[in-house]
Design an enzyme around this catalytic site. Structure first.
Site, mmCIF file in Angstrom:
data_model
loop_
_atom_site.group_PDB
_atom_site.id
_atom_site.type_symbol
_atom_site.label_atom_id
_atom_site.label_comp_id
_atom_site.label_asym_id
_atom_site.label_seq_id
_atom_site.Cartn_x
_atom_site.Cartn_y
_atom_site.Cartn_z
ATOM 1 N N ARG A 66 0.816 -1.206 0.000
ATOM 2 C CA ARG A 66 0.000 0.000 0.000
ATOM 3 C C ARG A 66 0.859 1.269 0.000
ATOM 4 O O ARG A 66 0.399 2.329 -0.384
ATOM 5 C CB ARG A 66 -0.897 -0.017 1.232
ATOM 6 C CG ARG A 66 -2.206 0.655 0.959
ATOM 7 C CD ARG A 66 -3.158 0.566 2.089
ATOM 8 N NE ARG A 66 -2.745 -0.393 3.113
ATOM 9 C CZ ARG A 66 -3.603 -0.954 3.940
ATOM 10 N NH1 ARG A 66 -4.869 -0.690 3.840
ATOM 11 N NH2 ARG A 66 -3.199 -1.781 4.881
ATOM 12 N N HIS A 203 9.260 -23.310 7.335
ATOM 13 C CA HIS A 203 10.685 -23.105 7.069
ATOM 14 C C HIS A 203 11.575 -24.152 7.749
ATOM 15 O O HIS A 203 12.718 -24.348 7.350
ATOM 16 C CB HIS A 203 11.121 -21.665 7.363
ATOM 17 C CG HIS A 203 11.330 -21.362 8.813
ATOM 18 N ND1 HIS A 203 10.302 -21.105 9.665
ATOM 19 C CD2 HIS A 203 12.458 -21.265 9.550
ATOM 20 C CE1 HIS A 203 10.790 -20.867 10.878
ATOM 21 N NE2 HIS A 203 12.098 -20.950 10.833
ATOM 22 N N LYS A 207 15.446 -26.473 6.538
ATOM 23 C CA LYS A 207 16.729 -26.501 7.256
ATOM 24 C C LYS A 207 17.487 -27.778 6.886
ATOM 25 O O LYS A 207 16.907 -28.863 6.836
ATOM 26 C CB LYS A 207 16.485 -26.458 8.773
ATOM 27 C CG LYS A 207 15.949 -25.103 9.260
ATOM 28 C CD LYS A 207 15.776 -25.084 10.772
ATOM 29 C CE LYS A 207 15.009 -23.857 11.240
ATOM 30 N NZ LYS A 207 15.794 -22.669 11.476
ATOM 31 N N GLU A 241 13.567 -21.108 22.566
ATOM 32 C CA GLU A 241 14.072 -19.802 22.092
ATOM 33 C C GLU A 241 14.419 -18.953 23.295
ATOM 34 O O GLU A 241 13.737 -19.028 24.322
ATOM 35 C CB GLU A 241 13.001 -19.102 21.260
ATOM 36 C CG GLU A 241 12.675 -19.829 19.981
ATOM 37 C CD GLU A 241 11.727 -19.002 19.119
ATOM 38 O OE1 GLU A 241 12.207 -18.342 18.201
ATOM 39 O OE2 GLU A 241 10.532 -19.013 19.399
ATOM 40 N N ASP A 260 1.659 -21.465 17.020
ATOM 41 C CA ASP A 260 2.762 -20.817 16.298
ATOM 42 C C ASP A 260 3.785 -21.840 15.791
ATOM 43 O O ASP A 260 4.204 -21.755 14.643
ATOM 44 C CB ASP A 260 3.446 -19.805 17.238
ATOM 45 C CG ASP A 260 4.542 -19.000 16.546
ATOM 46 O OD1 ASP A 260 4.382 -18.688 15.345
ATOM 47 O OD2 ASP A 260 5.554 -18.672 17.203
ATOM 48 N N HIS A 265 6.023 -26.676 12.750
ATOM 49 C CA HIS A 265 7.417 -27.139 12.819
ATOM 50 C C HIS A 265 7.573 -28.454 13.616
ATOM 51 O O HIS A 265 8.198 -29.396 13.155
ATOM 52 C CB HIS A 265 8.322 -26.094 13.466
ATOM 53 C CG HIS A 265 8.208 -24.718 12.858
ATOM 54 N ND1 HIS A 265 7.918 -24.508 11.542
ATOM 55 C CD2 HIS A 265 8.353 -23.482 13.407
ATOM 56 C CE1 HIS A 265 7.898 -23.207 11.293
ATOM 57 N NE2 HIS A 265 8.156 -22.560 12.410
ATOM 58 N N LYS A 363 9.319 -19.472 24.589
ATOM 59 C CA LYS A 363 10.107 -18.249 24.394
ATOM 60 C C LYS A 363 10.753 -17.884 25.727
ATOM 61 O O LYS A 363 10.273 -18.275 26.794
ATOM 62 C CB LYS A 363 9.190 -17.110 23.941
ATOM 63 C CG LYS A 363 8.463 -17.433 22.631
ATOM 64 C CD LYS A 363 8.685 -16.362 21.593
ATOM 65 C CE LYS A 363 7.961 -16.679 20.318
ATOM 66 N NZ LYS A 363 8.839 -16.919 19.174
HETATM 67 C C1 BG6 Z 1 8.551 -18.969 13.391
HETATM 68 C C2 BG6 Z 1 7.715 -18.550 14.579
HETATM 69 O O1 BG6 Z 1 7.844 -19.865 12.589
HETATM 70 O O2 BG6 Z 1 9.742 -19.591 13.825
HETATM 71 C C3 BG6 Z 1 8.513 -17.664 15.507
HETATM 72 O O3 BG6 Z 1 6.568 -17.854 14.141
HETATM 73 C C4 BG6 Z 1 9.840 -18.296 15.852
HETATM 74 O O4 BG6 Z 1 7.771 -17.377 16.683
HETATM 75 C C5 BG6 Z 1 10.572 -18.743 14.591
HETATM 76 O O5 BG6 Z 1 10.609 -17.331 16.556
HETATM 77 C C6 BG6 Z 1 11.840 -19.492 14.925
HETATM 78 O O6 BG6 Z 1 12.517 -19.821 13.736
HETATM 79 P P1 BG6 Z 1 14.039 -20.281 13.777
HETATM 80 O O7 BG6 Z 1 14.354 -20.665 12.390
HETATM 81 O O8 BG6 Z 1 14.813 -19.111 14.292
HETATM 82 O O9 BG6 Z 1 14.089 -21.430 14.739
#
Ligand code: BG6
Length: 515
Positions: A66, A203, A207, A241, A260, A265, A363
């Site tokens: 936008r 993602h 890895k 994390e 999340d 994952h 976290k």
């Molecule tokens: C994301 C989450 O998918 O993965 C985040 O939404 C998280 O909350 C992140 O921090 C962690 O990714 P990585 O690759 O740093 O382990």
């Protein structure tokens, strides 16, 4: 054939992917260019692919947002993101070539004229840069906006490819909020895009260490014989994390740790650990096995005892005082969103019956670490004096997903000296020590696979729905606890999570690893 099933000349084998796979002439349209994901991951990964020579010379990147930017402003945004976050060194020649293919279209998702400009832009790129009608649409935007963008792309005829070309759409999690909303989302995408053209990004699948799970299991004779309930006592999958939610309150509140990262994952990791050998590494064969594994997942009957959740309280991280979850900007005092979640799951198959899989994530924990640990049963008999084995734990095989990628095998060994004293020792494989190449970022691999139309690393909608089927009863149980005033338990920042999580394993005389 040198041996049954092994082609004599591997260069003729279509599965031989050792030569660099370079994307064909194509472009990528990025929705959500002003977001964190685009700035931290997507744009830097595109540069990294360019600097590794894996993008075609006429590659184009079209930003859609936008903001009232002109091309120069967009170019600066991309450059800033690349300079700050790319993995490979910044090189002017690579940048210049990439910058020639940048375009920007300003408009909102309900602005028909903007999508018409997008259509014209893509047609010009096909003409000027030879992108050949091949375009991927990357929706780095909240799922609530997928339908609006999909409708616009369909209305402008952008969703279907011209003859000989392709159109693909890339979506990012969250793939829904629960099973019902995931189905709705899948229906929206299926209506506009042919099934094989939807690429869902998880993602973790990109890895290196995660892809290596299949190599470790199926390229060796050493591990697979032990990979079952005869030898494995339990499996721990940890994604810890040290960071808090940062500036992501808007996304995170109401979502929480389970939605999340466990839904995607961690359940993908579980599927790769639990599945049977696929007939090939083609997408269909992999999905078949992952779907079987996820379909076999069962929850224990007492979810109050089999799960734990928490919220980080103020404390210390990296030598600095840090705020608690409720003090983070944008989080209401009444929020019951969990920042830590642990869940016990079973996998009802002959291989895994009776072996608990413990999944945890949080976290603001003591450190950033993701690992999969197969913890083995104790030897059925120990022919040593009990005092000699006091320091012998359970054998373990630990796949270190990050940060120090590799694998550890833990076992007992004799301590040097006159006594037959046994102590735990480790044998380590580290990527850094064995390979010269640095691992590419997950997003590099995944974006390249989208441009190549290579689907094995992308979860299919069946997997997404099965993952919600597993999680929904847990989320419902937690909602009932909230209604009864039993919300998530606070835990100290910089620690290993709430006491209820320790209690969860202690009930069966087990304990979480402290990686
Ligand atoms: C994301 C989450 O998918 O993965 C985040 O939404 C998280 O909350 C992140 O921090 C962690 O990714 P990585 O690759 O740093 O382990």
């Amino acid at each position: 054939m040198s041996r049954a099933g092994t082609p004599a000349n591997p260069l003729r084998d279509p599965r031989d992917l050792r030569l660099p796979r370079i994307a064909p002439p194509c472009g990528l349209v990025l929705f959500g260019v002003t977001g964190d994901l685009a700035a931290h991951k997507v744009m830097p990964a595109i540069y990294d692919l360019a600097s590794r020579g894996l993008l075609p010379p006429g590659f184009s990147l079209v930003g859609f947002a936008r903001r009232d930017w002109d091309l120069a402003a967009f170019t600066e945004v991309v450059r800033d993101s690349v300079e700050a976050h790319a993995r490979t060194p910044f090189r002017e020649d690579v940048w210049r070539q990439l910058a020639e293919g940048l375009r920007f279209v300003s408009g909102s998702f309900d602005d028909d004229a903007a999508f018409e400009r997008l259509r014209e832009t893509l047609a010009e790129l096909d003409e000027e840069r030879g992108t050949g009608g091949n375009h991927a649409f990357y929706l780095a935007i909240p799922p609530s906006q997928f339908a609006a963008v999909a409708d616009q792309l369909q209305a402008r005829g952008l969703a279907s490819a011209p003859d000989g070309g392709w159109r693909r759409v890339v979506v990012e999690k969250p793939f829904g909020h629960d099973l019902a909303s995931a189905r709705e989302l899948n229906a929206v995408l299926d209506e506009v895009f042919p099934r094989g053209s939807v690429f869902r990004i998880d993602h973790y699948r990109g890895k290196e260490t995660v892809q290596n799970i299949l190599a470790i299991r199926f390229a060796n004779t050493l591990f697979e014989p032990l990979w079952n309930n005869h030898y494995v006592d339990h499996v721990q999958i940890t994604m810890a994390e040290d960071i808090g939610i940062g500036s992501r309150a808007g996304y995170y509140d109401g979502i929480g740790a389970a939605r999340d990262v466990i839904q995607n994952h961690l359940l993908q990791l579980l599927a790769l650990v639990a599945m049977e050998e696929p007939t090939s590494f083609e997408a269909d064969a992999l999905v078949t096995e992952k779907v079987k594994a996820l379909s076999s997942v069962v929850l224990p009957p007492r979810l109050d005892l089999a799960t734990a959740r928490g919220q980080y309280a103020a404390g210390w991280a990296g030598g600095h005082p840090v705020a608690g979850f409720h003090e983070e900007e944008g989080i209401p005092a009444s929020s019951t969103t969990e920042t830590y979640a642990a869940i016990t799951l079973g996998v009802d198959t002959r291989r895994w019956a009776g072996v608990p899989f413990y999944l945890r994530t949080g976290k603001r924990l003591a450190r950033r670490v993701t690992e999969i640990a197969l913890v083995f049963k104790r030897a059925p008999h120990l022919p040593f004096a009990p005092t000699m084995t006091q320091e012998l734990g359970q054998n373990a095989l630990v796949i270190r997903v990050q940060p120090d990628e590799g694998m550890t095998v833990r076992f007992g060994s004799k301590v040097p000296g006159a006594a037959m004293e046994i102590r735990d020792v480790s044998m380590d494989f580290a990527y850094g020590g064995s390979f010269n190449e640095e691992s590419p970022e997950a997003y590099e691999r995944l974006i390249l696979d989208v441009l190549l139309g290579d689907p094995p690393l992308f979860p299919r909608h069946e997997e997404v729905e099965l993952s919600w089927r597993i999680l929904d009863p847990v989320l419902a149980a937690w909602a009932r606890q909230d209604a009864a005033g039993r919300g998530p338990q606070p835990y100290a920042s910089g620690g290993w999570g709430p006491e209820s999580a320790d209690a969860l394993l202690a009930r069966t005389d087990r304990a979480w690893r402290r990686p």
